[in-house]
Design a protein around this motif. Structure first.
Motif, PDB file in Angstrom:
ATOM      1  N   HIS B  32       0.815  -1.222   0.000  1.00  0.00           N
ATOM      2  CA  HIS B  32       0.000   0.000   0.000  1.00  0.00           C
ATOM      3  C   HIS B  32       0.848   1.270   0.000  1.00  0.00           C
ATOM      4  N   ALA B  33       1.889   1.299  -0.832  1.00  0.00           N
ATOM      5  CA  ALA B  33       2.769   2.474  -0.844  1.00  0.00           C
ATOM      6  C   ALA B  33       2.021   3.728  -1.296  1.00  0.00           C
ATOM      7  N   ALA B  34       1.170   3.581  -2.304  1.00  0.00           N
ATOM      8  CA  ALA B  34       0.551   4.780  -2.886  1.00  0.00           C
ATOM      9  C   ALA B  34      -0.347   5.487  -1.871  1.00  0.00           C
ATOM     10  N   GLY B  35      -1.086   4.708  -1.089  1.00  0.00           N
ATOM     11  CA  GLY B  35      -1.965   5.302  -0.073  1.00  0.00           C
ATOM     12  C   GLY B  35      -1.171   5.935   1.060  1.00  0.00           C
ATOM     13  N   ALA B  36       0.014   5.384   1.313  1.00  0.00           N
ATOM     14  CA  ALA B  36       0.883   5.991   2.330  1.00  0.00           C
ATOM     15  C   ALA B  36       1.471   7.303   1.803  1.00  0.00           C
ATOM     16  N   PHE B  37       1.849   7.301   0.525  1.00  0.00           N
ATOM     17  CA  PHE B  37       2.437   8.518  -0.055  1.00  0.00           C
ATOM     18  C   PHE B  37       1.415   9.651  -0.097  1.00  0.00           C
ATOM     19  N   SER B  38       0.146   9.330  -0.276  1.00  0.00           N
ATOM     20  CA  SER B  38      -0.827  10.421  -0.397  1.00  0.00           C
ATOM     21  C   SER B  38      -1.073  11.108   0.955  1.00  0.00           C
ATOM     22  N   CYS B  39      -0.900  10.387   2.059  1.00  0.00           N
ATOM     23  CA  CYS B  39      -1.184  11.024   3.365  1.00  0.00           C
ATOM     24  C   CYS B  39       0.092  11.359   4.139  1.00  0.00           C
ATOM     25  N   LEU B  40       1.255  11.147   3.507  1.00  0.00           N
ATOM     26  CA  LEU B  40       2.520  11.233   4.250  1.00  0.00           C
ATOM     27  C   LEU B  40       2.759  12.606   4.885  1.00  0.00           C
ATOM     28  N   GLU B  41       2.532  13.658   4.135  1.00  0.00           N
ATOM     29  CA  GLU B  41       2.781  14.995   4.695  1.00  0.00           C
ATOM     30  C   GLU B  41       1.832  15.272   5.869  1.00  0.00           C
ATOM     31  N   MET B  42       0.607  14.803   5.749  1.00  0.00           N
ATOM     32  CA  MET B  42      -0.360  15.072   6.831  1.00  0.00           C
ATOM     33  C   MET B  42       0.016  14.297   8.097  1.00  0.00           C
ATOM     34  N   VAL B  43       0.447  13.056   7.916  1.00  0.00           N
ATOM     35  CA  VAL B  43       0.840  12.268   9.097  1.00  0.00           C
ATOM     36  C   VAL B  43       2.105  12.874   9.715  1.00  0.00           C
ATOM     37  N   ASP B  44       3.001  13.350   8.861  1.00  0.00           N
ATOM     38  CA  ASP B  44       4.203  14.016   9.380  1.00  0.00           C
ATOM     39  C   ASP B  44       3.840  15.258  10.190  1.00  0.00           C
ATOM     40  N   VAL B  45       2.906  16.040   9.690  1.00  0.00           N
ATOM     41  CA  VAL B  45       2.486  17.246  10.425  1.00  0.00           C
ATOM     42  C   VAL B  45       1.897  16.871  11.782  1.00  0.00           C
ATOM     43  N   ILE B  46       1.114  15.794  11.793  1.00  0.00           N
ATOM     44  CA  ILE B  46       0.502  15.379  13.069  1.00  0.00           C
ATOM     45  C   ILE B  46       1.594  15.020  14.075  1.00  0.00           C
ATOM     46  N   TYR B  47       2.477  14.121  13.670  1.00  0.00           N
ATOM     47  CA  TYR B  47       3.485  13.650  14.624  1.00  0.00           C
ATOM     48  C   TYR B  47       4.522  14.725  14.947  1.00  0.00           C
ATOM     49  N   ASN B  48       4.982  15.395  13.915  1.00  0.00           N
ATOM     50  CA  ASN B  48       6.125  16.283  14.137  1.00  0.00           C
ATOM     51  C   ASN B  48       5.744  17.745  14.313  1.00  0.00           C
ATOM     52  N   GLY B  49       4.450  18.037  14.224  1.00  0.00           N
ATOM     53  CA  GLY B  49       4.038  19.419  14.412  1.00  0.00           C
ATOM     54  C   GLY B  49       2.957  19.593  15.461  1.00  0.00           C
ATOM     55  N   LEU B  50       1.959  18.700  15.437  1.00  0.00           N
ATOM     56  CA  LEU B  50       0.770  18.927  16.257  1.00  0.00           C
ATOM     57  C   LEU B  50       0.799  18.198  17.596  1.00  0.00           C
ATOM     58  N   MET B  51       1.274  16.975  17.604  1.00  0.00           N
ATOM     59  CA  MET B  51       1.275  16.213  18.860  1.00  0.00           C
ATOM     60  C   MET B  51       2.383  16.705  19.776  1.00  0.00           C
ATOM     61  N   ARG B  52       2.085  16.679  21.068  1.00  0.00           N
ATOM     62  CA  ARG B  52       3.099  17.071  22.045  1.00  0.00           C
ATOM     63  C   ARG B  52       3.819  15.818  22.542  1.00  0.00           C
ATOM     64  N   GLY B  53       5.108  15.813  22.401  1.00  0.00           N
ATOM     65  CA  GLY B  53       5.893  14.671  22.884  1.00  0.00           C
ATOM     66  C   GLY B  53       5.575  13.361  22.209  1.00  0.00           C
TER      67      GLY B  53
END
Lengths: 306, 273
Positions: B32-53
């Motif tokens: 399922h690489a293609a489905g991961a690539f489509s949401c990758l930036e959003m998941v990155d923002v969640i983990y590395n921008g929005l979530m605390r710790g």
């Protein structure tokens, strides 16, 4: 039973802040109102949306809560089946799904409101415990166990209202996972039953004793999963005849399980099973009439045994 | 909410995540690489921008990957955060490993089991309700949904309930790549659109951005008004980052062969928007 369930939830909820109740526009009256008024943050009416009820309950359990989901059995188990399986059982969360008014108790409402195969459906799911207490007191004990001790999901099959007290003077304790002798007979006949059918089992036992002078054992198999295999084996070997009575289709319920136990252990037993038919019956009368149309009545059981 | 989101670092991370996902693709036939690539930036923002710790084990915030088949995006981030080990990803979909094609509750960093579509919204709402109204803390719950999940009735049941319950600590990011097994959603199910008006009719606050523009995703979430559950429609491209995967239905599931793998690595570039 439903009023007593509401009482039980209210009492347990006062002690334990992890207890919460989710309903799908069907609420047991009485004490559930007290629960809602005293603990509004722990009561959620999801409306006519059972998939959301189970999913949200799973989310609550993932955050440390011990939710109870309550509605009519067809809607608590069948409608959101995949949520029950994936959200509750696959993640092994301590959520109790109450199936109220199970069997064909809503006799005039038609097949859409009948829960004739719930034990089979719920028992087929890994991690699921399946309980069917036989009277208000057994229901209270089962509810307390679900609230305080269960480690994973439970499907609990309940009746509706007006179930008589059958257990308050019983010596055997209620223990989840163990069959419970409500009466110990003389070794001739043993009746295995559960839930809403237990009253009929007592009726059968009383009348057989009157007619034959032999005292049947009457056993509440309130835990259908995990089944007390040792207890069932002991009942099979210590009685000349064993009868299973259940308000459930012939396949996948207690009847099937007892036959499995007998076969797996090479037990020779005189075993008779009285169940609902594997049919949708379009009968609109009282509960006893519909059960009779299915072939389940005290008279039929007695006729077969005496 | 953190306000130190570094877009340059995010682009570099996402480049690395895509590379790592492609690397793992060579060990298995499907991921399922293609489905991961489509949401990758959003998941990155969640983990590395929005979530605390995130990854600390005691973050007050929670992430549920509702589109479970996109979990490679989650796995590679959890690896980078040190929650999962390199060995875990090396053993992806192998008998000795513990990571499958869908996330399993109990695996470090995985807060809920998903995979069947239409389940994550209910789970996320229950979590958000517990944080907000029972435990009475400020824990946020983030979830990423696929657009296909908006065809599940259960998702709408739950979205209606989210607004009723007032879970304003719930942030859903919709991976709107517009592509399903049978083709483009706009053609197969034209009445699926418009999305945003439907969400707002259900009393959700919404925003719509390019889902590959991490900066826009981050800013849309942190600048929401609040008081309602929030859904960001992230317009994305399935397979984003590898030319032949983009818009190709076959890449929903299949791994590239060695030749295709080489080509994919050669053409990966930082996605700026």
């Amino acid at each position: 039973m439903r009023n007593k369930f509401a009482d039980a939830i209210y009492e347990i909820g006062k002690q334990d802040p992890r207890i919460c109740a989710l309903v799908a526009d069907i609420s047991p009256a009485g004490s559930m109102v007290k629960f809602r008024e005293e603990f509004p943050e722990r009561f959620i009416n999801c409306g006519v949306a059972e998939q959301s009820m189970i999913g949200i309950a799973a989310g609550l359990a993932l955050k440390g809560m011990r939710p109870f989901c309550y509605t009519i059995a067809t809607f608590s188990l069948y409608r959101p089946f995949e949520m029950v399986r994936d959200d509750l059982a696959y993640q092994n969360l301590p959520v109790t799904v109450i199936g109220m008014g199970a069997g064909v108790i809503y006799s005039t409402l038609g097949g859409t409101h009948h829960t004739m195969e719930d034990i089979a459906v719920a028992s087929a799911i890994p991690n699921m415990t399946v309980l069917a207490p036989c009277d208000p007191e057994e229901m209270r004990l089962a509810t307390t166990w679900c609230a305080t001790e269960s480690k994973g999901p439970v499907y609990m099959r309940l009746g509706k209202a007006g179930e008589p007290d059958l257990t308050s003077s019983v010596v055997d304790p209620f223990e989840v996972g163990k069959i419970r002798y409500l009466r110990r007979g003389d070794g001739d006949l043993c009746i295995l039953s559960y839930g809403i059918t237990m009253k009929m089992a007592f009726d059968v036992a009383d009348r057989i004793q009157e007619q034959t002078g032999r005292a049947p054992s009457v056993v509440s198999v309130h835990t259908i999963k995990p089944l007390d295999t040792a207890g069932i084996l002991s009942a099979l070997s210590s009685h000349d005849r064993v009868v299973v009575m259940e308000e459930h289709v012939p396949h996948g319920g207690l009847s099937s399980r007892v036959k499995e136990v007998a076969w797996d252990n090479r037990v020779r037993a005189d075993l008779s099973c009285f169940t609902l038919k594997d049919e949708f019956i379009h009968y609109y009368g009282d509960h006893a009439g519909l059960l009779d149309a299915h072939g389940l009545s005290a008279e039929r059981v007695i006729r077969a045994l005496v | 909410m953190r306000n130190d989101f570094d877009i340059t670092a995010s682009r570099q991370r996402c480049m690395g995540y895509r590379r790592r996902i492609l690397e793992i693709s060579q060990q298995v036939q499907a991921l399922h690489a293609a489905g991961a690539f489509s949401c990758l930036e959003m998941v990155d923002v969640i983990y590395n921008g929005l979530m605390r710790g995130p990854g600390s084990g005691n973050s007050p915030d929670t992430f549920v990957m509702s589109k479970g088949h996109g979990c490679m995006a989650q796995y590679v981030i959890l690896e980078e955060l040190g929650v999962l080990e390199r060995r875990d990803l090396d053993l992806y979909c192998k008998p000795e490993g513990r990571l499958g094609c869908h996330p399993d509750y109990g695996v470090p960093g995985i807060e809920a089991s998903t995979g069947s579509l239409g389940h994550g919204m209910g789970l996320a709402i229950g979590m958000a309700y517990a944080e907000r109204f029972v435990h009475k803390n400020d824990g946020g719950v983030f979830t990423v949904l696929s657009d296909g999940e908006l065809q599940e009735g259960s998702t709408w049941e739950c979205m209606m309930m989210a607004a009723n319950l007032g879970v304003d600590n719930l942030v859903a990011l919709l991976d709107h790549n517009g592509m399903q097994s049978f083709g483009n959603t706009a053609e197969t199910h034209p009445k699926f659109y418009p999305i945003r008006e439907k969400l707002e009719a259900f009393n959700w606050e919404t925003a719509e951005v390019n889902g590959h523009d991490a900066d826009a995703v981050y800013n849309a979430v942190v600048s929401r008004k609040g008081g309602k559950p929030f859904m960001l429609i992230g317009n994305t491209v399935k397979g984003r980052g590898v030319s032949y995967m983009e818009h190709g239905a076959i890449w929903h599931y299949r791994s590239p062969n060695p030749e295709e793998y080489k080509q994919a690595l050669a053409e990966l570039v930082e996605i700026c928007s």
